[in-house]
Design an enzyme around this catalytic site. Structure first.
Site, PDB file in Angstrom:
ATOM      1  N   ASN A  11       0.854  -1.321   0.551  1.00 10.87           N
ATOM      2  CA  ASN A  11      -0.194   0.204  -0.213  1.00 10.87           C
ATOM      3  C   ASN A  11       1.038   1.439  -0.095  1.00 10.87           C
ATOM      4  OD1 ASN A  11      -1.542   2.202   0.527  1.00 10.87           O
ATOM      5  ND2 ASN A  11      -2.197   1.635   2.873  1.00 10.87           N
ATOM      6  N   TRP A  12       1.152   1.870  -1.208  1.00 11.70           N
ATOM      7  CA  TRP A  12       1.688   2.801  -1.321  1.00 11.70           C
ATOM      8  C   TRP A  12       1.361   3.914  -0.643  1.00 11.70           C
ATOM      9  CZ3 TRP A  12       3.438   2.736  -7.531  1.00 11.70           C
ATOM     10  CH2 TRP A  12       4.033   1.599  -7.578  1.00 11.70           C
ATOM     11  N   LYS A  13       0.039   4.025  -0.508  1.00  5.67           N
ATOM     12  CA  LYS A  13      -0.242   5.182   0.955  1.00  5.67           C
ATOM     13  C   LYS A  13      -0.456   6.456  -0.630  1.00  5.67           C
ATOM     14  CE  LYS A  13       0.098   3.556   4.875  1.00  5.67           C
ATOM     15  NZ  LYS A  13       0.340   3.918   6.677  1.00  5.67           N
ATOM     16  N   HIS A 101      -9.907   1.709   5.223  1.00  2.32           N
ATOM     17  CA  HIS A 101      -7.584   1.393   6.003  1.00  2.32           C
ATOM     18  C   HIS A 101      -8.247   2.516   7.101  1.00  2.32           C
ATOM     19  CE1 HIS A 101      -3.715   2.713   6.497  1.00  2.32           C
ATOM     20  NE2 HIS A 101      -3.852   1.793   6.074  1.00  2.32           N
ATOM     21  N   GLU A 103      -5.757   5.069   8.081  1.00  4.36           N
ATOM     22  CA  GLU A 103      -6.277   6.450   7.548  1.00  4.36           C
ATOM     23  C   GLU A 103      -7.340   6.936   7.452  1.00  4.36           C
ATOM     24  OE1 GLU A 103      -2.585   6.020   5.311  1.00  4.36           O
ATOM     25  OE2 GLU A 103      -2.397   5.523   7.542  1.00  4.36           O
ATOM     26  N   GLU A 173      -4.994  -4.680  10.897  1.00  4.52           N
ATOM     27  CA  GLU A 173      -3.895  -3.608  10.482  1.00  4.52           C
ATOM     28  C   GLU A 173      -4.264  -2.998  12.203  1.00  4.52           C
ATOM     29  OE1 GLU A 173      -1.984  -2.436   6.918  1.00  4.52           O
ATOM     30  OE2 GLU A 173      -3.806  -1.532   7.159  1.00  4.52           O
ATOM     31  N   GLY A 179       3.070   2.572  10.246  1.00  3.50           N
ATOM     32  CA  GLY A 179       3.953   3.617  10.486  1.00  3.50           C
ATOM     33  C   GLY A 179       4.898   3.772  11.625  1.00  3.50           C
ATOM     34  N   SER A 219       3.996  -2.310   9.915  1.00  2.03           N
ATOM     35  CA  SER A 219       5.437  -2.799  10.054  1.00  2.03           C
ATOM     36  C   SER A 219       5.834  -3.625  10.023  1.00  2.03           C
ATOM     37  CB  SER A 219       5.908  -2.017  11.843  1.00  2.03           C
ATOM     38  OG  SER A 219       5.383  -0.730  11.806  1.00  2.03           O
ATOM     39  N   GLY A 241       5.856   1.195   4.774  1.00  2.00           N
ATOM     40  CA  GLY A 241       6.301   1.964   4.405  1.00  2.00           C
ATOM     41  C   GLY A 241       7.921   1.375   3.674  1.00  2.00           C
TER      42      GLY A 241
HETATM   43  O1  LIG Z   1      -0.671   1.050   6.430  1.00  2.00           O
HETATM   44  C1  LIG Z   1      -0.239   0.295   6.383  1.00  2.00           C
HETATM   45  C2  LIG Z   1      -1.077  -0.562   5.062  1.00  2.00           C
HETATM   46  O2  LIG Z   1      -2.304  -0.927   4.513  1.00  2.00           O
HETATM   47  C3  LIG Z   1       0.584  -0.036   7.111  1.00  2.00           C
HETATM   48  O3  LIG Z   1       2.382   0.584   7.185  1.00  2.00           O
HETATM   49  P1  LIG Z   1       3.341   0.250   7.811  1.00  2.00           P
HETATM   50  O4  LIG Z   1       3.720  -1.045   7.413  1.00  2.00           O
HETATM   51  O5  LIG Z   1       4.014   1.715   7.047  1.00  2.00           O
HETATM   52  O6  LIG Z   1       3.293   0.629   8.820  1.00  2.00           O
END
Ligand SMILES: O=C(CO)COP(=O)(O)O
Length: 258
Positions: A11-13, A101, A103, A173, A179, A219, A241
């Protein structure tokens, strides 16, 4: 022994523009051999603005990398400024779409009802949802993480028939592990992923529950993925990330070599 093929999805966000996306997917394609794709399904979830470029590359070079979006509108078309619809994603031959998600829930106030409507939109247009669920740190501290996460699963799957739900991917998650570098212990992740599978068996059938892939996200790195993947109810990872570094993502895909 599970016959579920692990799914490693990046997931590149809100990272990588379309030129960077092309370079990144080319690197992945170059580094992953056919045998890697046979053992593990590999997907990327770039920003909307990259999808056309990724599609052109995947189609043109017949790559085995799958791709999808990070969100979808609950509506098919109309006056929804800034939204992207299921038909648009289907036209770009997306396989997956992440829905709910944390976020999106946190910054865009997406409720379980909205998540449910988006899952319906995804299925209507032949897209496979990656349903994201998980608790905030305060909920875990109070010991409510399993109940909280299962309530999100219940809300998301309301009125979704078995013939659709059997293809869903669910990503557990925990919000506090996203993150932050605070990875959820493998046993703690297994506790919740196992409970999600149990809930699928209650809502549908054991057969369906055994077929659904449940990912862990938060993470994940090459250094901790093997331990997480050793757990019986964890069938892949949703990686933020660490997925932005092609070499690191490839190491995660090759978790069996760690
Ligand atoms: O939100 C995530 C994947 O959707 C996880 O993010 P990280 O791997 O950066 O913790």
């Amino acid at each position: 022994m599970s016959t579920r093929t692990p799914l490693m999805a990046g997931n590149w966000k809100m990272n990588l523009n379309h030129l960077e996306a092309i370079a990144h997917v080319q690197k992945l394609a170059f580094a992953l051999a056919d045998k890697d794709y046979d053992a593990v399904e590999v997907a990327v979830l770039p920003p909307f603005t990259d999808l056309r470029s990724v599609q052109t590359l995947v189609d043109g070079d017949k790559l085995k990398i799958k791709y999808g979006a990070q969100d979808i509108s609950a509506h098919d078309s109309g006056a929804y400024t800034g939204e992207i619809s299921g038909p648009m994603l289907a036209k770009l031959k997306c396989t997956f779409v992440a829905i709910g998600h944390s976020e999106r829930r946190q910054y865009h106030h997406e409720t379980d009802e909205i998540v449910n409507a988006k899952i319906k939109a995804a299925y209507k247009h032949g897209l496979t949802p990656i349903l994201c669920v998980g608790e905030e740190e305060s909920v875990r501290e109070e010991g409510g993480h399993v109940a909280h996460t299962l309530a999100q699963v219940d809300g998301a799957l309301k009125d979704i028939p078995a013939e659709q739900a059997e293809t869903i991917v669910i990503a557990y998650e925990p919000v506090w592990a996203i993150g932050t570098g605070k990875v959820c212990g493998a046993d703690d992740a297994q506790e919740v992923c196992g409970a999600i599978r149990g809930r699928l068996a209650e809502l549908y059938s054991q057969e369906l529950a055994d077929a659904v892939r449940i990912q862990y996200g938060g993470s994940v790195k090459s250094g901790n993925v093997a331990e997480i993947m050793a757990k019986p109810d964890i069938d892949g990872a949703l990686i933020g990330g660490a997925a932005l570094d092609a070499d690191e993502f490839v190491k995660i895909v090759r978790f069996r070599d760690q």
